[in-house]
Design an enzyme around this catalytic site. Structure first.
Site, mmCIF file in Angstrom:
data_model
loop_
_atom_site.group_PDB
_atom_site.id
_atom_site.type_symbol
_atom_site.label_atom_id
_atom_site.label_comp_id
_atom_site.label_asym_id
_atom_site.label_seq_id
_atom_site.Cartn_x
_atom_site.Cartn_y
_atom_site.Cartn_z
ATOM 1 N N LYS A 18 6.459 -5.893 -4.830
ATOM 2 C CA LYS A 18 5.274 -6.064 -5.632
ATOM 3 C C LYS A 18 4.411 -4.566 -5.743
ATOM 4 O O LYS A 18 3.983 -4.175 -6.910
ATOM 5 C CB LYS A 18 4.466 -7.161 -5.536
ATOM 6 C CG LYS A 18 5.207 -8.456 -5.488
ATOM 7 C CD LYS A 18 4.065 -9.740 -5.373
ATOM 8 C CE LYS A 18 3.227 -9.549 -4.084
ATOM 9 N NZ LYS A 18 4.268 -9.776 -2.812
ATOM 10 N N ARG A 132 10.028 -1.692 7.213
ATOM 11 C CA ARG A 132 8.946 -0.930 6.235
ATOM 12 C C ARG A 132 8.033 -0.345 7.080
ATOM 13 O O ARG A 132 7.534 -0.927 8.239
ATOM 14 C CB ARG A 132 8.087 -2.038 5.506
ATOM 15 C CG ARG A 132 6.844 -1.701 4.626
ATOM 16 C CD ARG A 132 6.694 -2.553 3.697
ATOM 17 N NE ARG A 132 5.762 -3.894 4.188
ATOM 18 C CZ ARG A 132 5.174 -4.556 3.262
ATOM 19 N NH1 ARG A 132 5.312 -4.746 2.190
ATOM 20 N NH2 ARG A 132 4.452 -5.637 3.921
ATOM 21 N N ARG A 165 3.129 -1.920 9.944
ATOM 22 C CA ARG A 165 1.946 -2.694 9.635
ATOM 23 C C ARG A 165 2.023 -3.759 10.904
ATOM 24 O O ARG A 165 2.893 -4.342 11.013
ATOM 25 C CB ARG A 165 1.938 -3.186 8.465
ATOM 26 C CG ARG A 165 1.172 -2.773 7.440
ATOM 27 C CD ARG A 165 1.506 -3.452 6.051
ATOM 28 N NE ARG A 165 1.113 -4.928 5.981
ATOM 29 C CZ ARG A 165 1.245 -5.225 4.648
ATOM 30 N NH1 ARG A 165 1.515 -4.565 3.717
ATOM 31 N NH2 ARG A 165 0.959 -6.613 4.789
HETATM 32 P P1 AMP Z 1 -0.256 -8.481 1.505
HETATM 33 O O1 AMP Z 1 -0.322 -6.924 1.782
HETATM 34 O O2 AMP Z 1 -0.351 -8.811 -0.057
HETATM 35 O O3 AMP Z 1 1.186 -8.833 2.115
HETATM 36 O O4 AMP Z 1 -1.335 -9.085 2.232
HETATM 37 C C1 AMP Z 1 -1.382 -9.118 3.748
HETATM 38 C C2 AMP Z 1 -2.428 -10.067 4.199
HETATM 39 O O5 AMP Z 1 -3.772 -10.088 3.195
HETATM 40 C C3 AMP Z 1 -1.866 -11.587 3.844
HETATM 41 O O6 AMP Z 1 -0.853 -11.864 4.856
HETATM 42 C C4 AMP Z 1 -3.188 -12.414 3.982
HETATM 43 O O7 AMP Z 1 -3.534 -12.588 5.239
HETATM 44 C C5 AMP Z 1 -4.151 -11.388 3.226
HETATM 45 N N1 AMP Z 1 -4.346 -11.720 1.814
HETATM 46 C C6 AMP Z 1 -3.988 -10.649 0.681
HETATM 47 N N2 AMP Z 1 -4.300 -11.329 -0.413
HETATM 48 C C7 AMP Z 1 -4.646 -12.473 -0.181
HETATM 49 C C8 AMP Z 1 -5.314 -13.779 -1.000
HETATM 50 N N3 AMP Z 1 -5.018 -13.422 -2.452
HETATM 51 N N4 AMP Z 1 -5.581 -14.737 -0.298
HETATM 52 C C9 AMP Z 1 -5.737 -14.826 0.944
HETATM 53 N N5 AMP Z 1 -5.262 -13.722 1.709
HETATM 54 C C10 AMP Z 1 -4.900 -12.893 1.371
#
Ligand code: AMP
Length: 234
Positions: A18, A132, A165
């Site tokens: 994404k 990654r 990460r």
């Molecule tokens: P991502 O980079 O999108 O994989 O997000 C990393 C982390 O950020 C996730 O595992 C959640 O802990 C938090 N996070 C990101 N977006 C959201 C969301 N819309 N709602 C709740 N937690 C979020």
């Protein structure tokens, strides 16, 4: 956000590409890409009291509360660079967030979002996420082809170190996927009857980007013919 702004939502598990496609769509369409994960990581790195709390949630693989993320997104969408629209990567992740976003867009007279659901097998996600790496400086994401080359990998763009990460370690990856699966069905049902499109996310990034542009072009420039991005479910 202006009435008539375009909002694109990217749904899909972590590691489905994404972020990469959000960046490509952002350059092609001239609307900003917003990654809620990236916003939260920045807050965590800031060392603020809120950041410390967010860091604990991120490293556990859980979601931050709907209330917190809704407030963060509502604030972000009012920035000037979102006036003509945005691409949302990682938001909404729950039906409560989707309902909150709908209410906001309705209040601002912004048309309903286009929803693109990135579909990819779970094994592929685990493999991608464990390979990654991310630039510590500019945030650019890479997939290393072999883990043995891990040391000494530098960013092509600015030469900074690439790191894994904290939440891309195997146990946290499994927890993130479990949480994703838990919410995905309801979220997809929420959007399925709307401007919703399935995207086969296993191909090369440039092919996926071409497919997305053809799809969005066919919506926003109706003279272009639509493309099928994923086979219908059996
Ligand atoms: P991502 O980079 O999108 O994989 O997000 C990393 C982390 O950020 C996730 O595992 C959640 O802990 C938090 N996070 C990101 N977006 C959201 C969301 N819309 N709602 C709740 N937690 C979020």
């Amino acid at each position: 956000m202006f009435a008539g702004a375009k909002v694109i939502i990217l749904l899909g598990p972590p590691g489905s590409g994404k972020g990469t496609q959000a960046e490509r769509l952002s350059s092609a369409l001239g609307i900003c890409a917003i990654s809620t994960g990236e916003m939260l990581r920045r807050e965590a790195q800031s060392g603020s009291a809120l950041g410390k709390m967010v860091q604990d949630v991120l490293s556990s693989g859980q979601l931050v509360s709907d209330n917190l993320i809704n407030r963060v997104v509502a604030h972000r969408l009012q920035q000037a660079d979102c006036a003509t629209g945005c691409i949302l990567d990682g938001y909404p992740r729950t039906v409560a967030q989707a309902q909150f976003l709908d209410a906001l867009l309705e209040k601002w007279n912004v048309p309903a979002p286009v929803v693109l659901n990135f579909e990819i097998p779970c094994e592929e996600v685990v493999s991608r996420l464990s390979r990654r790496r991310q630039c510590t400086e500019c945030g650019r994401v890479y997939t290393v082809s072999t883990l043995s080359t891990e040391t000494g990998i530098l960013c092509d763009r600015d030469g900074s170190m690439l790191v894994q990460r904290a939440d891309d370690h195997p146990s946290t990856i499994r927890e993130r996927l479990r949480i994703y699966e838990k919410n995905a069905g309801q979220l997809i049902n929420y959007y399925r009857s709307r401007d919703y499109h399935r995207v086969c996310a296993t191909g090369a990034p440039s092919e996926i980007a071409d497919g997305l542009m053809a799809l969005l072009g066919s919506q926003w420039l109706p003279s272009l013919s639509p493309v099928v991005l994923a086979e219908p479910r059996a």
